[in-house]
Design an enzyme around this catalytic site. Structure first.
Site, PDB file in Angstrom:
ATOM      1  N   ASP A 161      51.532  75.557  42.741  1.00 16.73           N
ATOM      2  CA  ASP A 161      52.094  75.063  41.531  1.00 16.73           C
ATOM      3  C   ASP A 161      53.670  75.472  41.542  1.00 16.73           C
ATOM      4  OD1 ASP A 161      49.707  73.921  40.738  1.00 16.73           O
ATOM      5  OD2 ASP A 161      49.293  75.842  39.135  1.00 16.73           O
ATOM      6  N   ASP A 163      55.449  76.692  38.832  1.00 15.77           N
ATOM      7  CA  ASP A 163      55.764  77.568  37.884  1.00 15.77           C
ATOM      8  C   ASP A 163      55.280  79.021  38.515  1.00 15.77           C
ATOM      9  OD1 ASP A 163      52.991  76.995  37.618  1.00 15.77           O
ATOM     10  OD2 ASP A 163      53.067  76.707  35.482  1.00 15.77           O
ATOM     11  N   TRP A 224      45.347  66.057  31.023  1.00 19.25           N
ATOM     12  CA  TRP A 224      44.993  67.652  30.930  1.00 19.25           C
ATOM     13  C   TRP A 224      43.338  67.540  30.944  1.00 19.25           C
ATOM     14  CZ3 TRP A 224      43.580  70.690  26.244  1.00 19.25           C
ATOM     15  CH2 TRP A 224      43.439  72.144  26.355  1.00 19.25           C
ATOM     16  N   GLU A 227      41.289  72.570  31.363  1.00 19.74           N
ATOM     17  CA  GLU A 227      41.083  73.771  32.162  1.00 19.74           C
ATOM     18  C   GLU A 227      41.556  74.837  31.475  1.00 19.74           C
ATOM     19  OE1 GLU A 227      44.276  71.572  34.296  1.00 19.74           O
ATOM     20  OE2 GLU A 227      42.775  70.949  33.077  1.00 19.74           O
ATOM     21  N   ASP A 228      42.432  74.620  30.672  1.00 17.84           N
ATOM     22  CA  ASP A 228      43.292  75.646  30.021  1.00 17.84           C
ATOM     23  C   ASP A 228      42.501  76.812  29.393  1.00 17.84           C
ATOM     24  OD1 ASP A 228      46.622  75.970  28.861  1.00 17.84           O
ATOM     25  OD2 ASP A 228      45.141  76.885  27.621  1.00 17.84           O
ATOM     26  N   MET A 278      54.487  83.866  36.274  1.00 17.36           N
ATOM     27  CA  MET A 278      54.050  82.521  35.775  1.00 17.36           C
ATOM     28  C   MET A 278      55.368  82.255  35.005  1.00 17.36           C
ATOM     29  SD  MET A 278      51.397  80.166  33.741  1.00 17.36           S
ATOM     30  CE  MET A 278      50.144  80.060  35.062  1.00 17.36           C
ATOM     31  N   HIS A 281      56.357  77.649  29.991  1.00 16.82           N
ATOM     32  CA  HIS A 281      56.641  76.294  29.768  1.00 16.82           C
ATOM     33  C   HIS A 281      55.597  75.824  28.851  1.00 16.82           C
ATOM     34  CE1 HIS A 281      53.221  74.828  32.029  1.00 16.82           C
ATOM     35  NE2 HIS A 281      53.430  75.788  32.846  1.00 16.82           N
ATOM     36  N   ARG A 283      53.438  72.271  27.397  1.00 18.42           N
ATOM     37  CA  ARG A 283      52.780  71.276  28.188  1.00 18.42           C
ATOM     38  C   ARG A 283      53.492  69.995  28.445  1.00 18.42           C
ATOM     39  NH1 ARG A 283      47.353  69.372  25.693  1.00 18.42           N
ATOM     40  NH2 ARG A 283      46.952  71.700  25.552  1.00 18.42           N
TER      41      ARG A 283
END
Length: 346
Positions: A161, A163, A224, A227-228, A278, A281, A283
């Site tokens: 990823d 980030d 999306w 899975e958040d 991380m 940010h 979404r």
């Protein structure tokens, strides 16, 4: 008399041949002496490792030009090979990307020196989804991995990823020969622990054979997938936790579930070294929640054989060897029901 002349001629011919062969052997010997010796294999554990090191999480990292000036040791396309030893691992770093230029600069500034200290041979691939349509991370990653494997004979693929910044270079970006390796075990956002036992996100290392065996990611999750970790926090009971784990695992492009269904398990380095920061940010636009993803839940166990790397379609629009990375621009198509207007590549 004639026979004597023939024998003499034969002897002269043999003498000439012997002289020619001796000269050839001598020239080859000189060539071997002039060839620089092949570097020995790099250490099993790199002597350049420094261990825990704070990751610089800045909101304004240097420009790509400034980063490039500091990293002249990186070859075109984000390629690096140790100069004084033969790398034991050849690793493709595949980064899914869209609309995150600040994060990308921060990652490149951090990741190149991090990997150099590990003495691995690597190339960084930044795989960007073309257009402003709905994001499809699974399909984008499948395309990126396929293009990377067409590019070179990599022994390991690390899905990364944009980030996440690693905090300890002892967390080596290499592959286990038998099972996928989850490298991002402890992220500061989750208080440096796994948010749930089945979590398999952030940074994952797989061999090409393992990726093919699990058929890559699902191509069907647009936007999306819920899975958040907000869903995890909303649960009220152990039964809710179990249902949420199942939903999150499947929504995360079915990757953890595919590992199990393909007869493998996930291995992880110790929490003490597998630490990441991380970059905060919001979404991304085009990555909104997609209610249709709920309908995929009941199809996972029967569809994973046919939904993934072996059913992938996309178009490679461009491939550019930037200094710090190889940039792949991919058209993954549009959500079902929308015309893409592009030709697909398989």
């Amino acid at each position: 008399m004639e026979c004597s002349r023939r024998r003499l001629k034969s002897l002269r011919t043999l003498t000439l041949l012997a002289g020619s062969m001796a000269a050839t052997v001598f020239i080859l010997h000189l060539a071997v002496l002039a060839t620089p010796p092949r570097p020995a294999g790099c250490h099993l554990v790199s002597p350049l490792l420094v261990g825990p090191r704070p990751a610089r999480r800045t909101s304004s990292p240097p420009s790509l030009e400034e980063i490039s000036k500091r990293m002249a040791w990186v070859s075109a396309g984000g390629l690096y090979r140790p100069a004084d030893c033969e790398a034991r691992h050849r690793v493709a770093i595949v980064v899914p990307y869209r609309q995150r230029p600040t994060h990308l600069r921060a990652l490149l500034q951090h990741l190149h020196p991090f990997l150099r200290r590990q003495q691995i041979g690597y190339r960084i691939y930044v795989v960007q989804q073309w257009g402003n349509g709905t994001f499809n991370k699974g399909r984008l990653l499948n395309a990126g991995v396929r293009e990377a494997l067409r590019d070179d004979r990599w022994s390991c693929v690390v899905i990364h990823d944009v980030d996440l910044l690693a905090e300890d270079d002892r967390n080596t970006y290499t592959c286990d020969t038998c099972n996928p390796t989850h490298l991002a075990v402890a992220i500061d956002k989750f208080h440096y622990r796994l948010p749930y036992p089945a979590y398999l996100g952030g940074v994952v290392a797989v061999t090409p054979e393992q990726y093919r065996k699990m058929n890559g990611f699902s191509n069907q999750y647009w936007g999306w997938g819920r899975e958040d970790d907000d869903l995890w926090k909303r649960s009220k009971s152990p039964q809710d936790h179990l249902r949420l784990i199942t939903r999150i695992v499947i929504f995360s492009f079915n990757f953890p579930l595919r590992v199990g269904l393909s007869g493998m398990k996930v291995v992880r380095p110790p929490v003490a070294i597998a630490r990441y920061k991380m970059i905060k940010h919001e979404r991304d636009r085009g990555n909104e929640e997609n209610p249709y993803n709920h309908e995929l839940l009941n199809r996972t166990e029967v569809a994973w054989h046919s939904d993934g790397l072996n059913s992938l379609t996309y178009e490679l629009l461009s491939k550019e060897r930037e200094h710090l990375f190889t940039h792949l621009m991919i058209n993954v198509g549009e959500k079902p029901g929308l015309a893409s207007g592009k030709n697909d590549r398989t």
